[in-house]
Design a protein around this motif. Structure first.
Motif, mmCIF file in Angstrom:
data_model
loop_
_atom_site.group_PDB
_atom_site.id
_atom_site.type_symbol
_atom_site.label_atom_id
_atom_site.label_comp_id
_atom_site.label_asym_id
_atom_site.label_seq_id
_atom_site.Cartn_x
_atom_site.Cartn_y
_atom_site.Cartn_z
ATOM 1 N N PRO A 23 0.918 -1.444 0.037
ATOM 2 C CA PRO A 23 -0.130 -0.286 0.075
ATOM 3 C C PRO A 23 0.837 1.220 0.051
ATOM 4 C CG PRO A 23 -0.811 -1.740 1.482
ATOM 5 C CD PRO A 23 0.509 -2.034 0.976
ATOM 6 N N SER A 38 0.670 9.004 -0.132
ATOM 7 C CA SER A 38 1.121 9.812 -1.182
ATOM 8 C C SER A 38 2.447 10.366 -1.281
ATOM 9 C CB SER A 38 0.091 11.054 -1.117
ATOM 10 O OG SER A 38 0.269 11.743 0.040
ATOM 11 N N GLU A 85 6.507 4.986 -5.812
ATOM 12 C CA GLU A 85 6.135 3.883 -6.238
ATOM 13 C C GLU A 85 7.072 2.888 -7.178
ATOM 14 O OE1 GLU A 85 3.019 3.905 -9.950
ATOM 15 O OE2 GLU A 85 2.462 5.203 -8.009
ATOM 16 N N ARG A 124 -9.390 -3.752 -0.660
ATOM 17 C CA ARG A 124 -8.927 -3.330 -1.781
ATOM 18 C C ARG A 124 -9.411 -2.073 -2.454
ATOM 19 N NH1 ARG A 124 -12.337 -7.701 -4.790
ATOM 20 N NH2 ARG A 124 -11.307 -8.840 -3.087
ATOM 21 N N ASN A 125 -10.038 -1.181 -1.551
ATOM 22 C CA ASN A 125 -10.417 0.082 -1.684
ATOM 23 C C ASN A 125 -9.322 1.146 -1.139
ATOM 24 O OD1 ASN A 125 -12.655 -0.594 -3.371
ATOM 25 N ND2 ASN A 125 -14.008 -0.873 -1.500
ATOM 26 N N GLY A 126 -8.738 0.557 -0.045
ATOM 27 C CA GLY A 126 -7.789 1.320 0.778
ATOM 28 C C GLY A 126 -8.444 1.633 2.028
ATOM 29 N N LYS A 186 -5.014 9.367 2.910
ATOM 30 C CA LYS A 186 -5.568 8.412 1.648
ATOM 31 C C LYS A 186 -4.445 7.370 1.469
ATOM 32 C CE LYS A 186 -8.245 7.140 -1.565
ATOM 33 N NZ LYS A 186 -8.976 5.907 -1.504
ATOM 34 N N GLN A 214 -3.396 4.238 -1.129
ATOM 35 C CA GLN A 214 -3.476 3.198 -2.359
ATOM 36 C C GLN A 214 -3.325 1.990 -1.995
ATOM 37 O OE1 GLN A 214 -1.157 4.443 -5.441
ATOM 38 N NE2 GLN A 214 -1.761 6.514 -5.470
ATOM 39 N N PRO A 222 -5.883 -4.239 -7.473
ATOM 40 C CA PRO A 222 -5.976 -4.051 -6.017
ATOM 41 C C PRO A 222 -6.689 -5.292 -5.224
ATOM 42 C CG PRO A 222 -7.103 -2.471 -7.208
ATOM 43 C CD PRO A 222 -6.651 -3.420 -8.070
#
Length: 158
Positions: free
Chosen positions: A46, A49, A53, A99-101, A134, A136, A144
């Motif tokens: 995960p 921000s 990545e 899977r939606n965070g 937030k 990911q 995801p």
């Protein structure tokens, strides 16, 4: 003549695979691929921000864990705990990131001494996770996925 019969038999035995349906071949390939997938690891951790990545998976994991620990640390510093005896212990927080965070606490493992001295600790950690920035979700083969994590929190009061 004998060589022609032997050659015909060889062709006949090897051609049996030619008559296998495309669906059967597809199922076999899918089964082989499923055997090769390690479902205990994610391809990308995960991401917050401020995490990059493009770095290695280990660096992604470090960024994820360090950001979580910093968030917990900042949250815990806002509270004044009244502790009767010195506490030096590690608490393990098990949580699930879907899977939606979204994050949910699965359990908090700590000894009874901490429970007695800081009964509100579980609620603070749960609220802290809900106020996370937030995130990911983790990825497996670009999709995801939900993932479980365990974060150690070291308590040290002097």
């Amino acid at each position: 003549m004998r060589k022609v019969v032997v050659l015909a038999c060889i062709c006949l035995f090897t051609s049996c695979d030619w008559f296998t349906s495309k669906e059967g071949k597809t199922q076999e390939l899918v089964h082989e691929e499923m055997q090769n997938i390690n479902f205990n690891e994610v391809d990308r951790y995960p991401m917050f921000s401020d995490c990059d990545e493009m770095v290695s998976k280990e660096e992604q994991k470090k960024c994820f864990e360090n950001t979580l620990l910093m968030h917990f640390s900042m949250t815990l510093q806002d509270f004044d705990f009244v502790i009767e005896t010195e506490v030096k212990d590690t608490i393990f927080v098990d949580f699930m990131m879907d899977r939606n965070g979204a994050i949910s606490v699965l359990g908090i493992r700590k000894n009874a001494n901490i429970d007695d001295q800081m009964p509100e600790f579980n609620d603070i950690i749960t609220q802290s996770l809900k106020s996370m920035p937030k995130i990911q979700p983790a990825l497996k083969r670009g999709i995801p996925v939900s993932a479980k994590f365990r974060i150690p929190i070291v308590l040290n009061s002097n």
